[in-house]
Design an enzyme around this catalytic site. Structure first.
Site, short mmCIF file in Angstrom:
data_model
loop_
_atom_site.label_atom_id
_atom_site.label_comp_id
_atom_site.label_asym_id
_atom_site.label_seq_id
_atom_site.Cartn_x
_atom_site.Cartn_y
_atom_site.Cartn_z
N CYS A 25 34.12 29.86 37.40
CA CYS A 25 35.32 30.28 36.67
C CYS A 25 35.30 29.78 35.22
O CYS A 25 35.26 28.58 34.97
CB CYS A 25 36.57 29.77 37.38
SG CYS A 25 38.09 30.30 36.55
N ASP A 37 50.34 47.21 46.93
CA ASP A 37 50.38 46.22 45.87
C ASP A 37 51.63 46.39 45.01
O ASP A 37 51.59 46.20 43.80
CB ASP A 37 49.11 46.36 45.01
CG ASP A 37 48.97 45.24 43.98
OD1 ASP A 37 49.44 44.13 44.26
OD2 ASP A 37 48.40 45.49 42.90
N CYS A 41 43.88 31.91 34.65
CA CYS A 41 42.99 32.98 35.15
C CYS A 41 42.86 34.09 34.12
O CYS A 41 43.86 34.59 33.58
CB CYS A 41 43.55 33.53 36.45
SG CYS A 41 42.61 34.91 37.14
N CYS A 93 34.16 30.19 54.56
CA CYS A 93 33.69 29.74 53.25
C CYS A 93 32.79 28.51 53.35
O CYS A 93 31.92 28.30 52.50
CB CYS A 93 34.88 29.42 52.34
SG CYS A 93 35.66 30.90 51.63
N CYS A 131 30.06 35.28 44.82
CA CYS A 131 30.37 34.98 46.22
C CYS A 131 29.25 35.48 47.13
O CYS A 131 28.92 36.67 47.12
CB CYS A 131 31.69 35.63 46.62
SG CYS A 131 32.11 35.37 48.37
N CYS A 178 30.63 26.11 50.47
CA CYS A 178 30.35 26.84 49.23
C CYS A 178 31.48 26.67 48.23
O CYS A 178 32.66 26.71 48.57
CB CYS A 178 30.18 28.33 49.56
SG CYS A 178 29.86 29.36 48.09
N CYS A 206 32.54 30.09 43.56
CA CYS A 206 33.65 30.69 42.81
C CYS A 206 34.35 29.66 41.94
O CYS A 206 34.76 29.94 40.81
CB CYS A 206 34.64 31.36 43.77
SG CYS A 206 35.37 30.25 45.00
N CYS A 238 38.68 40.12 35.43
CA CYS A 238 37.49 39.28 35.49
C CYS A 238 36.97 39.30 36.92
O CYS A 238 37.74 39.09 37.86
CB CYS A 238 37.82 37.85 35.06
SG CYS A 238 36.44 36.69 35.17
#
Length: 375
Positions: free
Chosen positions: A199, A135, A215, A189, A249, A192, A195, A242
């Site tokens: 939010c 990362d 976000c 997915c 999910c 669905c 998510c 968050c």
């Protein structure tokens, strides 16, 4: 003679012995993922994450990161250690942080393992070139991980797997060795949209498209300055990251808790009133070795002030008032807003008197906003 397939299988076994629970190989071609990145940047969705635009061409073309790259080995590390549901939002006196930040900084855990695999590759393929990332570099790790079969990019833009959901870290090794590619993962997915609907700031503006500027994880980690007024109430008690889109999910119902000892250590309960009174020395001591240290005391206490403003707790008024003497303008500014939220118009003359010699523009702007609110 040892084939590439056998050598790759040996690397996979070695990686698993180190604690990686996902391993695959991707090609260095990004194709449509690179095009999507360009469109995302054109919309300005990266906000103040200037490194995204600065590294755009490298993210689109891994050969600019490691010349001659032929393969990108992708790794997955499970960090899921604590069960979590949406009931945390009702505990308004407690600061919430993302599950990954409850434990030791993942860079300190994953990097040595990745270096060990890198060394093994260099032993197997003498003279090869390699580069590791945890990362930390300009590569599109999620599209590459999907190519490597580790999961698919969900509508919330996190990587998902059928076997363990999305509670994991990704890391990579780039090399000029042409290794066999893994079977890419398929999207599961379906229809669905949990998510998207959960939010708090409606940051997932369309399936698979995240406006980072909205976000909460961006607002309370990546954003270094003043949190926009329009998102503060939606932030609630979230003071670092968050998890909402991951909590709801369905694929995370299959998540299995990690047995990694370094990911078992948890932060103590983060009482907001205690946190807002934290000195620099106390911050350094309490969050040593934690990902939270990344946003420094000024960032954390900015977030804590917002959470206290959302808490409805009158006991926070006195400590917030004392924070108006803090040396950090960013913290003072958000404390002004929080006092306005908790106290109403009666606090205005008291805060005005306290800040009569204030020089910092961001603090004066918050004071002006609070005064206007109750005019």
């Amino acid at each position: 003679m040892d084939t590439l397939e056998n050598q790759l299988a040996g690397l996979k076994s070695f990686a698993e012995s180190l604690g990686f629970d996902g391993f695959g190989v991707a090609r260095p071609e990004l194709g449509s993922a690179g095009e999507r990145l360009g469109k995302w940047l054109d919309e300005g969705y990266e906000g103040e994450m200037t490194y995204m635009r600065r590294g755009e061409e490298k993210r689109k073309n891994p050969d600019l990161v490691l010349e001659g790259v032929k393969s990108i080995l992708c790794f997955r590390t499970n960090y899921y250690a604590v069960e979590k549901d949406m009931s945390y939002v009702e505990q308004r006196e407690i600061g919430d942080i993302s599950i990954y930040a409850l434990q030791k900084d993942y860079h300190d855990v994953v990097t040595p393992r990745l270096k060990a695999v890198e060394k093994k590759i260099q032993e197997k393929f003498e003279g090869c070139k390699t580069r590791i990332y945890v990362d930390t570099g300009p590569i599109l790790e999620k599209p590459l991980a999907q190519q490597a079969g580790l999961g698919w990019i969900g509508k919330h833009t996190n990587l998902l797997s059928q076997g363990m959901g999305s509670w994991y870290f990704l890391s990579e090794i780039l090399t000029d060795v042409p290794l066999p590619q893994s079977q890419p993962a398929e999207d599961h997915c379906g229809t669905c949209r949990n998510c998207i609907d959960i939010c708090p700031t409606k940051a997932i503006i369309a399936p698979y498209v995240l406006d980072a500027r909205r976000c909460i994880s961006y607002l309370n980690i990546e954003l270094k300055g003043v949190i926009p007024i329009e998102y503060r109430k939606a932030i609630g008690n979230r003071i670092y990251g968050c998890d909402d889109c991951q909590i709801v999910c369905p694929w995370n119902s299959y998540a299995v808790k990690t047995e990694e000892p370094d990911f078992q250590a948890k932060q103590d309960t983060l009482n907001l009133i205690e946190l807002i009174q934290m000195s620099g020395e106390m911050f350094s001591k309490r969050f040593k070795g934690s990902p939270i240290k990344r946003i420094k005391r000024r960032g954390l206490l900015r977030n804590v002030a917002v959470a206290l403003g959302n808490s409805g707790n009158p006991e926070a008024i006195a400590p917030l008032f004392r924070v108006l003497d803090d040396e950090e303008p960013l913290i003072r500014a958000h404390a002004v807003w929080a006092l306005g939220e908790l106290s109403g118009p009666e606090i205005v003359p008291v805060v005005c008197e306290k800040l009569r010699n204030e020089k910092e523009a961001m603090v004066l702007e918050e004071l002006k906003r609070v005064v206007a609110q109750f005019a």
